[in-house]
Design an enzyme around this catalytic site. Sequence first.
Site, PDB file in Angstrom:
ATOM      1  CE1 TYR A  85      -3.974   1.217  -0.843  1.00 40.56           C
ATOM      2  CE2 TYR A  85      -3.454   2.811   0.855  1.00 40.56           C
ATOM      3  CZ  TYR A  85      -4.212   2.415  -0.237  1.00 40.56           C
ATOM      4  OH  TYR A  85      -5.191   3.236  -0.725  1.00 40.56           O
ATOM      5  NE  ARG A 138      -7.152  11.686  -4.123  1.00 42.10           N
ATOM      6  CZ  ARG A 138      -7.377  11.105  -2.952  1.00 42.10           C
ATOM      7  NH1 ARG A 138      -8.057  11.722  -2.058  1.00 42.10           N
ATOM      8  NH2 ARG A 138      -6.965   9.870  -2.693  1.00 42.10           N
ATOM      9  CE  LYS A 156      -7.355   2.545   1.007  1.00 41.95           C
ATOM     10  NZ  LYS A 156      -8.015   3.653   1.645  1.00 41.95           N
ATOM     11  CD  GLU A 227      -9.737   4.177  -1.408  1.00 42.86           C
ATOM     12  OE1 GLU A 227     -10.591   3.789  -0.582  1.00 42.86           O
ATOM     13  OE2 GLU A 227      -8.798   4.913  -1.099  1.00 42.86           O
ATOM     14  CG  ASP A 228      -7.536   7.068  -4.239  1.00 38.66           C
ATOM     15  OD1 ASP A 228      -7.865   7.566  -3.145  1.00 38.66           O
ATOM     16  OD2 ASP A 228      -6.428   6.550  -4.429  1.00 38.66           O
ATOM     17  CG  ASP A 250     -10.836   4.570   3.512  1.00 35.00           C
ATOM     18  OD1 ASP A 250     -11.273   4.452   4.675  1.00 35.00           O
ATOM     19  OD2 ASP A 250      -9.620   4.556   3.239  1.00 35.00           O
ATOM     20  CG  ASP A 251     -10.231   8.639  -0.671  1.00 38.07           C
ATOM     21  OD1 ASP A 251      -9.158   8.108  -0.362  1.00 38.07           O
ATOM     22  OD2 ASP A 251     -10.884   8.309  -1.688  1.00 38.07           O
ATOM     23  CB  ALA A 289     -10.672  23.087   1.659  1.00 35.35           C
ATOM     24  CB  ALA A 292      -8.356  14.112   3.493  1.00 39.29           C
ATOM     25  CG  ASN A 395      -0.739   9.095   2.104  1.00 39.64           C
ATOM     26  OD1 ASN A 395       0.158   9.123   2.916  1.00 39.64           O
ATOM     27  ND2 ASN A 395      -1.969   8.732   2.415  1.00 39.64           N
TER      28      ASN A 395
HETATM   29  P1  NAI Z   1      -8.643  16.530  -2.633  1.00 43.17           P
HETATM   30  O1  NAI Z   1      -8.202  16.689  -4.036  1.00 43.17           O
HETATM   31  O2  NAI Z   1     -10.080  16.285  -2.349  1.00 43.17           O
HETATM   32  O3  NAI Z   1      -8.222  17.840  -1.799  1.00 43.17           O
HETATM   33  C1  NAI Z   1      -7.008  18.510  -1.908  1.00 43.17           C
HETATM   34  C2  NAI Z   1      -7.208  19.887  -1.308  1.00 43.17           C
HETATM   35  O4  NAI Z   1      -5.954  20.527  -1.233  1.00 43.17           O
HETATM   36  C3  NAI Z   1      -8.124  20.794  -2.131  1.00 43.17           C
HETATM   37  O5  NAI Z   1      -9.042  21.429  -1.288  1.00 43.17           O
HETATM   38  C4  NAI Z   1      -7.171  21.823  -2.715  1.00 43.17           C
HETATM   39  O6  NAI Z   1      -7.762  23.097  -2.879  1.00 43.17           O
HETATM   40  C5  NAI Z   1      -6.115  21.866  -1.635  1.00 43.17           C
HETATM   41  N1  NAI Z   1      -4.873  22.419  -2.130  1.00 43.17           N
HETATM   42  C6  NAI Z   1      -4.220  22.106  -3.269  1.00 43.17           C
HETATM   43  N2  NAI Z   1      -3.137  22.901  -3.388  1.00 43.17           N
HETATM   44  C7  NAI Z   1      -3.131  23.714  -2.326  1.00 43.17           C
HETATM   45  C8  NAI Z   1      -2.282  24.760  -1.900  1.00 43.17           C
HETATM   46  N3  NAI Z   1      -1.214  25.100  -2.611  1.00 43.17           N
HETATM   47  N4  NAI Z   1      -2.582  25.371  -0.750  1.00 43.17           N
HETATM   48  C9  NAI Z   1      -3.643  25.026  -0.022  1.00 43.17           C
HETATM   49  N5  NAI Z   1      -4.472  24.034  -0.360  1.00 43.17           N
HETATM   50  C10 NAI Z   1      -4.222  23.393  -1.508  1.00 43.17           C
HETATM   51  O7  NAI Z   1      -7.762  15.385  -2.015  1.00 43.17           O
HETATM   52  P2  NAI Z   1      -7.967  14.602  -0.618  1.00 43.17           P
HETATM   53  O8  NAI Z   1      -8.716  13.361  -0.835  1.00 43.17           O
HETATM   54  O9  NAI Z   1      -8.497  15.521   0.401  1.00 43.17           O
HETATM   55  O10 NAI Z   1      -6.460  14.195  -0.304  1.00 43.17           O
HETATM   56  C11 NAI Z   1      -5.493  15.172  -0.007  1.00 43.17           C
HETATM   57  C12 NAI Z   1      -4.216  14.488   0.447  1.00 43.17           C
HETATM   58  O11 NAI Z   1      -4.459  13.796   1.659  1.00 43.17           O
HETATM   59  C13 NAI Z   1      -3.668  13.454  -0.547  1.00 43.17           C
HETATM   60  O12 NAI Z   1      -2.263  13.579  -0.625  1.00 43.17           O
HETATM   61  C14 NAI Z   1      -4.021  12.146   0.074  1.00 43.17           C
HETATM   62  O13 NAI Z   1      -3.096  11.147  -0.218  1.00 43.17           O
HETATM   63  C15 NAI Z   1      -3.977  12.474   1.551  1.00 43.17           C
HETATM   64  N6  NAI Z   1      -4.788  11.566   2.349  1.00 43.17           N
HETATM   65  C16 NAI Z   1      -4.200  11.006   3.452  1.00 43.17           C
HETATM   66  C17 NAI Z   1      -4.871  10.099   4.206  1.00 43.17           C
HETATM   67  C18 NAI Z   1      -4.226   9.546   5.435  1.00 43.17           C
HETATM   68  O14 NAI Z   1      -3.171   9.948   5.791  1.00 43.17           O
HETATM   69  N7  NAI Z   1      -4.795   8.629   6.149  1.00 43.17           N
HETATM   70  C19 NAI Z   1      -6.195   9.637   3.812  1.00 43.17           C
HETATM   71  C20 NAI Z   1      -6.774  10.347   2.694  1.00 43.17           C
HETATM   72  C21 NAI Z   1      -6.070  11.262   1.984  1.00 43.17           C
END
Ligand code: NAI
Length: 538
Positions: A85, A138, A156, A227-228, A250-251, A289, A292, A395
Site C-alpha cells: 500500500y 485522484r 485496499k 476510493e480515490d 474511505d478518503d 479543503a 480528507a 500521501n
Molecule cells: P482533494 O483533491 O479532495 O483535496 C485537496 C485539497 O488541497 C483541495 O481542497 C485543494 O484546494 C487543496 N490544495 C491544493 N493545493 C493547495 C495549496 N497550494 N494550498 C492550499 N491548499 C491546496 O484530495 P484529498 O482526498 O483531500 O487528499 C489530499 C491528500 O491527503 C492526498 O495527498 C491524500 O493522499 C492524503 N490523504 C491522506 C490520508 C491519510 O493519511 N490517512 C487519507 C486520505 C487522503
Amino acid sequence: MLRDPALNKGRAFTAEERTALGLRGLLPPRVISLDEQAARVIATVRAKKNDLDRYNSLIGLQDRNETLFYHVLIKHLAELMPVIYTPTIGQACQEYGHIFRRSRGMYISDADRGHAREILGNWPTDDVRVIVVTDGERVLGLGDLGAHGMGIPVGKLSLYVACAGVKPSQCLPITLDVGTNNEVLLSDPAYLGLPHERLRGEEYDSFIDEFIHAANERFPNVLIQLEDFGNANAFRLLEKYRNQVCLFNDDIQGTAAVTLAGLYSALRITGSGSDHASLCDQTIMLFGAGEAATGISNLIVLAMTKEGMPEAEARKRCWLMDSKGLVVRSRTDLAEHKKPYAHEHERLPDLFSAVQSLTPTVLIGASGQCGAFTHAVLSQMAGEQKHPIIFALSNPTSQSECTAEEAYRYTEGQAIFASGSPFPDVRYGGRTISPGQANNAYVFPGIGMGVISSGATRVTQEMFFQAARVLAAEVAPDDLKIGRVFPPLERVRELSASIATAVARVAFSTGLATVEEPQDIRAWIESQMYIPDYSSYV
Ligand code: NAI
C-alpha cells in the site's frame, strides 16, 4: 489446482495430496511446510533492490498462491504494508501499464455501458461482500491516473483480508474506466484504459448509477467502498448513495476516523497537566479543503457535539485553507462541501498568516502539497503551543506537508506528529521520537468486517465515530511516551476486531443489522476472521 491461487499450495502439497489429486511429478519432490515457504518468500522479498520490485514480487505471489501471500503479509504486516500500500502503491499505479502481468478484479469501461449487470455476472463467485471501486481520478496525492488507479482497490482489499480477516473470495476490486485527462497516459501505448477524455455530467452520472445498481443486484447488500474519486464527484456520490445502499467513501470518512483517533490520543499528551485536553477547546486548522479535510472536519464536529457543544459553534472551531487561501464567508468561489466552514474573517492568502492570525492548536495537512509546513509555520505553531499537534497526512511520502524530522526540529521536539505515509523514528535532543502513521488501514478493514458480519444495510457516521473512539482507547501510555498517537500496526488484527465489534454494535442498536444479534459480538466476529492456512485436500 496448481494454477488456481485460491487452491494452490505449491510445494506444500503433501505426498498424500499429490497422489490423490494427480499432482505427482508436477512438483519438485521435496515437500515443505507453509512456514518454510513463508521464510523463503520474505527472504526473497527483502533481497529485492527496491520497493517496486518487492511489490511486483508480492503481487506475483498473490497471483500464484493466495494463502501463502496472506500468511506472509500478516506475519510481516508492518514491514510489508508500505510495499503493498502507500507509499509504494503510488509508484506501482504510475507504472501500472508497464508492470501489468495478470488481470485482477474487474474493469468496466464506457464501452460496457448498458451491460454492467451482465459483466458483473462474469465474476466467478456469488458471495462477494466488499467491493472497492475507483475511477482513478485522484490517486493518493498523485492526481488522475485513469485505469491505472486499479492498484488502489487491489491493495485496499488485500488489507481488508490481512487486517480484518475478510475472506479473499468475498473481495472484488473494480475500476470504472471513465477515461482520463492525463495527457501522458493518453499518449502512452502501454496505458491500460480506453484512451479518451473523462466522462463528465450526465454521461458520467448515469454510468455510475448503472454500476451501483448492477452491483447491488448481482451481489445483494454488498458493501461498496468508493476510493480515490476526484472531489467534484466524491462528495456528490457519497451524498447520493449513502442512504440508498451500503456504501462509504474511505478518503472522506475513513480518514476522518483515523485522524480523530489520533487527535484524541494527542490530547492525552497535551492535556496532561493543563486544562486544554478537551476536543472542544481546540482550534483546528486544516490545510487543504478537499475530501480528507472536509471529512475530518465533519467528524470532529460530530465528536464535539457529543461533548455538548452546539453544532454551529463546533464548526467554528475548524478552519480550512484551500489553494486560493483561507476559506472565509466573503469568498464567492467555494464548493458546497467547504461552505459550512466559511467563517467571518478577513481573507488570508497563505498558511503562515492564517496560523499567525488564528493561533490553532492543531494543524492538519491534507493538500498534497509537499513542504507546505515550512520552518516558519512550524515554529509559529510551537511559539503559541507547548505541544502543537501537527498531522501531515498527504500521501505518498513525496507529497507530505513536512517530514517527521522537520516537524520535530522546527518545534524543538515539542510537536505531536503523525503522517499519512510512514516516517522512520527521529533522534532529537537525546531522545528517540516515533512518529505515528495516520493509516486508514487502522480503520476501514474493521469497519468493513463489522458491516458485513452484521449484514448492516447502511454505513453511518456513528460507525466512524465509534471506530475512532475504539482506536484511540487502544493507544497505550507507552505509545504516548515515545510520541506515537496510534497503536503499533502489528496489533491491527486485534484492533480491527475491536472496531468491527463496535461497528456491529451500532448496526444492531440502530436496526440496520440483518442478522440475529449474537450474545458475545466480539467472539462471534473473531470466529469469522479468515486465517490463511492450508486446509487438507485428502
Ligand atoms: P482533494 O483533491 O479532495 O483535496 C485537496 C485539497 O488541497 C483541495 O481542497 C485543494 O484546494 C487543496 N490544495 C491544493 N493545493 C493547495 C495549496 N497550494 N494550498 C492550499 N491548499 C491546496 O484530495 P484529498 O482526498 O483531500 O487528499 C489530499 C491528500 O491527503 C492526498 O495527498 C491524500 O493522499 C492524503 N490523504 C491522506 C490520508 C491519510 O493519511 N490517512 C487519507 C486520505 C487522503
